[in-house]
Write a protein that holds these residues in place. Structure first.
Motif, PDB file in Angstrom:
ATOM      1  N   SER A   1       0.837  -1.200   0.000  1.00 19.27           N
ATOM      2  CA  SER A   1       0.000   0.000   0.000  1.00 19.27           C
ATOM      3  C   SER A   1       0.876   1.257   0.000  1.00 19.27           C
ATOM      4  O   SER A   1       2.074   1.201   0.273  1.00 19.27           O
ATOM      5  N   GLU A   2       0.247   2.380  -0.291  1.00 19.98           N
ATOM      6  CA  GLU A   2       0.962   3.658  -0.300  1.00 19.98           C
ATOM      7  C   GLU A   2       1.557   3.958   1.078  1.00 19.98           C
ATOM      8  O   GLU A   2       2.689   4.418   1.189  1.00 19.98           O
ATOM      9  N   HIS A   3       0.791   3.685   2.128  1.00 20.47           N
ATOM     10  CA  HIS A   3       1.289   3.919   3.495  1.00 20.47           C
ATOM     11  C   HIS A   3       2.505   3.042   3.793  1.00 20.47           C
ATOM     12  O   HIS A   3       3.453   3.488   4.440  1.00 20.47           O
ATOM     13  N   SER A   4       2.490   1.803   3.330  1.00 20.41           N
ATOM     14  CA  SER A   4       3.627   0.928   3.624  1.00 20.41           C
ATOM     15  C   SER A   4       4.868   1.360   2.837  1.00 20.41           C
ATOM     16  O   SER A   4       5.987   1.201   3.322  1.00 20.41           O
ATOM     17  N   LEU A   5       4.673   1.921   1.662  1.00 17.40           N
ATOM     18  CA  LEU A   5       5.817   2.435   0.907  1.00 17.40           C
ATOM     19  C   LEU A   5       6.427   3.647   1.598  1.00 17.40           C
ATOM     20  O   LEU A   5       7.650   3.813   1.630  1.00 17.40           O
ATOM     21  N   ARG A   6       5.568   4.484   2.177  1.00 15.96           N
ATOM     22  CA  ARG A   6       6.078   5.626   2.960  1.00 15.96           C
ATOM     23  C   ARG A   6       6.804   5.125   4.212  1.00 15.96           C
ATOM     24  O   ARG A   6       7.814   5.690   4.622  1.00 15.96           O
ATOM     25  N   ALA A   7       6.277   4.054   4.815  1.00 17.79           N
ATOM     26  CA  ALA A   7       6.942   3.463   5.979  1.00 17.79           C
ATOM     27  C   ALA A   7       8.317   2.928   5.590  1.00 17.79           C
ATOM     28  O   ALA A   7       9.293   3.090   6.343  1.00 17.79           O
ATOM     29  N   ALA A   8       8.404   2.319   4.410  1.00 13.71           N
ATOM     30  CA  ALA A   8       9.693   1.811   3.936  1.00 13.71           C
ATOM     31  C   ALA A   8      10.692   2.946   3.747  1.00 13.71           C
ATOM     32  O   ALA A   8      11.872   2.805   4.092  1.00 13.71           O
ATOM     33  N   GLU A   9      10.212   4.074   3.219  1.00  9.67           N
ATOM     34  CA  GLU A   9      11.073   5.260   3.072  1.00  9.67           C
ATOM     35  C   GLU A   9      11.630   5.683   4.429  1.00  9.67           C
ATOM     36  O   GLU A   9      12.833   5.924   4.571  1.00  9.67           O
ATOM     37  N   GLN A  10      10.749   5.779   5.430  1.00  5.92           N
ATOM     38  CA  GLN A  10      11.174   6.203   6.757  1.00  5.92           C
ATOM     39  C   GLN A  10      12.117   5.194   7.397  1.00  5.92           C
ATOM     40  O   GLN A  10      13.081   5.562   8.070  1.00  5.92           O
ATOM     41  N   ALA A  11      11.840   3.905   7.188  1.00  3.32           N
ATOM     42  CA  ALA A  11      12.717   2.870   7.728  1.00  3.32           C
ATOM     43  C   ALA A  11      14.111   2.981   7.113  1.00  3.32           C
ATOM     44  O   ALA A  11      15.114   2.819   7.811  1.00  3.32           O
ATOM     45  N   CYS A  12      14.165   3.281   5.824  1.00  2.00           N
ATOM     46  CA  CYS A  12      15.451   3.470   5.154  1.00  2.00           C
ATOM     47  C   CYS A  12      16.191   4.683   5.709  1.00  2.00           C
ATOM     48  O   CYS A  12      17.417   4.636   5.906  1.00  2.00           O
ATOM     49  N   VAL A  13      15.466   5.752   5.963  1.00  3.98           N
ATOM     50  CA  VAL A  13      16.080   6.957   6.538  1.00  3.98           C
ATOM     51  C   VAL A  13      16.673   6.623   7.910  1.00  3.98           C
ATOM     52  O   VAL A  13      17.829   6.976   8.203  1.00  3.98           O
ATOM     53  N   LEU A  14      15.895   5.939   8.756  1.00  4.22           N
ATOM     54  CA  LEU A  14      16.385   5.573  10.089  1.00  4.22           C
ATOM     55  C   LEU A  14      17.590   4.640  10.000  1.00  4.22           C
ATOM     56  O   LEU A  14      18.593   4.843  10.693  1.00  4.22           O
ATOM     57  N   ALA A  15      17.491   3.624   9.148  1.00 10.62           N
ATOM     58  CA  ALA A  15      18.591   2.669   9.006  1.00 10.62           C
ATOM     59  C   ALA A  15      19.852   3.365   8.510  1.00 10.62           C
ATOM     60  O   ALA A  15      20.953   3.096   9.008  1.00 10.62           O
ATOM     61  N   GLY A  16      19.694   4.262   7.545  1.00 12.22           N
ATOM     62  CA  GLY A  16      20.837   4.996   7.017  1.00 12.22           C
ATOM     63  C   GLY A  16      21.454   5.918   8.049  1.00 12.22           C
ATOM     64  O   GLY A  16      22.679   5.972   8.202  1.00 12.22           O
ATOM     65  N   ARG A  17      20.614   6.619   8.777  1.00 12.68           N
ATOM     66  CA  ARG A  17      21.103   7.590   9.757  1.00 12.68           C
ATOM     67  C   ARG A  17      21.815   6.919  10.929  1.00 12.68           C
ATOM     68  O   ARG A  17      22.797   7.428  11.443  1.00 12.68           O
ATOM     69  N   PHE A  18      21.294   5.754  11.353  1.00 12.85           N
ATOM     70  CA  PHE A  18      21.849   5.098  12.531  1.00 12.85           C
ATOM     71  C   PHE A  18      22.699   3.870  12.207  1.00 12.85           C
ATOM     72  O   PHE A  18      23.145   3.169  13.109  1.00 12.85           O
ATOM     73  N   GLY A  19      22.885   3.585  10.925  1.00 15.21           N
ATOM     74  CA  GLY A  19      23.677   2.425  10.543  1.00 15.21           C
ATOM     75  C   GLY A  19      23.040   1.111  10.982  1.00 15.21           C
ATOM     76  O   GLY A  19      23.731   0.166  11.348  1.00 15.21           O
TER      77      GLY A  19
END
Length: 147
Positions: free
Chosen positions: A12-30
Motif C-alpha cells: 500500500s501507499e502507506h507501507s511504501l512511505r513506511a519503507a522510506e522512513q525505515a530506510c532513513v532511520l537505518a541509514g542515519r543510525f547504521g
C-alpha cells in the motif's frame, strides 16, 4: 535503539512511505533493516481446482500472492539500495499479519518496527482494528506508525 529495524509492508501507499522512513532511520543510525510482507494462504476447494484444470490454468492460485509478495520485497530492496542502506534482508511469511509481524520481530530481535498506519485491508481494519494498532499493542519493542 534503531540498530535492528523491521519494516512491515503490504504494497500500500502507506507501507511504501513506511519503507522510506525505515530506510532513513537505518541509514542515519547504521541499522540493519529487515523488510517483511505477510500473505494469506489461499485455500482452494475441489470445485475451483477442477475449474482451473478445465481451463488449463497452471499452478495453484497461491502463486499470484507469492509473486505479489516477491514484487513488494523487490521494491523495498531497490528503495534501500537507492537510500544507501547496505544491510537489508527481505522476509516473506504466510499467516495472520499482526501476529506474524510480532513473531518475526521477536525472532529477529528487532528494536523497532516501522509500518504504515493503513494498509490494503482498510475495510477489514475498520471492522476488526488495524494491523498497525494490533502490532503496537502486542509488540515488545518500539513501534513507529507512518501516515
Amino acid at each position: 535503539m534503531f540498530q535492528n529495524i523491521l519494516c512491515a509492508m503490504d504494497g500500500s501507499e502507506h507501507s511504501l512511505r513506511a519503507a522510506e522512513q525505515a530506510c532513513v532511520l537505518a541509514g542515519r543510525f547504521g541499522a540493519r533493516l529487515h523488510f517483511l510482507t505477510v500473505t494469506k494462504e489461499i485455500k482452494v476447494n475441489d470445485e475451483v481446482r477442477r475449474y482451473l484444470q478445465m481451463e488449463q490454468l497452471a499452478g495453484e492460485p497461491q502463486y499470484v500472492l507469492d509473486e505479489y509478495a516477491a514484487s513488494i520485497m523487490q521494491k523495498a530492496r531497490e528503495l534501500a539500495e537507492r537510500r544507501g542502506v547496505s544491510e537489508v534482508e527481505t522476509v516473506i511469511r504466510v499467516g495472520q499479519p499482526a501476529r506474524t509481524i510480532v513473531q518475526v520481530a521477536e525472532q529477529l530481535e528487532v528494536d523497532t518496527i516501522v509500518m504504515g498506519s493503513r494498509g490494503l485491508g482498510d475495510f477489514e481494519g475498520l471492522l476488526l482494528g488495524s494491523v498497525s494498532h494490533k502490532v503496537a499493542s502486542l509488540a515488545k519493542c518500539t513501534c513507529v506508525t507512518v501516515k
